[in-house]
Enzyme design. Sequence first.
Site: not given
Ligand SMILES: O=C[C@H](O)COP(=O)(O)O
Length: 254
Positions: A101, A163, A194
């Site tokens: 990512d 994403k 994503k």
């Molecule tokens: O890549 C995903 C994010 O870092 C997750 O974010 P979150 O902690 O708000 O679920």
Amino acid sequence: MTELSDAAYAKRLIGCLDLTELSDDRAADKADRLLEKARTPFGPVAAVCVWPDHVKRAAIAVRGTPIQIATVVNFPGGEEPWEQTQHDIRLALANGATEIDVVVDYRRGVEDPHAVTFSVRQVKDAAGGLPVKAILETGMLDDIDDMQLLAGAALTGGADFVKTSTGKVKTGATMEAAEALLDAIAAAGTGGLKVSGGVRGFAEAKAYADLAARKMGEAFVGPKTFRIGASSLLTDLVAVAGGEQSSATSGSGY
Ligand SMILES: O=C[C@H](O)COP(=O)(O)O
């Protein structure tokens, strides 16, 4: 996906989840606690997503399962020198990462989308054919047009997924951003979505999956083309998959 019960729907979403631990302190025990949850009574998550430092322990923890090991590079700012990103990718691959990512340089990308295409192509080459998810940080972009522009540029560079967010800025995923990225995927004729950043409850996750199914067809809502990246969603999905009521309140802007 109208005919699915909530429990069946939650189970399907578990299979699309990138279970994420990217706390700022990068604590190993937090990664370990996350990794223990990746196999649920309702099936495995799609992937775990951890800091590069924790890829090795993730590879050991999910060995023998279909769970993918995602890590983040050029994260979260999107402005590291290429040499650093390249080094991080090499290390991640050596340690067993199976998905990368990468944050694109979203601050410059709107003015210079070719730079985004170029940088994603570089990452794709360095990742040796592994799936690459381009993080656009949509909460920092001005409008839908900019989101589509960056998504199109990333897909042209070979991104396997676009994403929404790092989860590190105020605005994470929104329905508008998800829709913009789906439109870019449809226009490009390739790529997956994503959704990430602030997704905490079953209803919210379902709304994103319903949107994707409506725009792209139900077959799109599977781990090859649809993921939800979240640190705090799994508990609610497991509860609903087990027949309990959702207890989450809305986290992001859906
Ligand atoms: O890549 C995903 C994010 O870092 C997750 O974010 P979150 O902690 O708000 O679920």
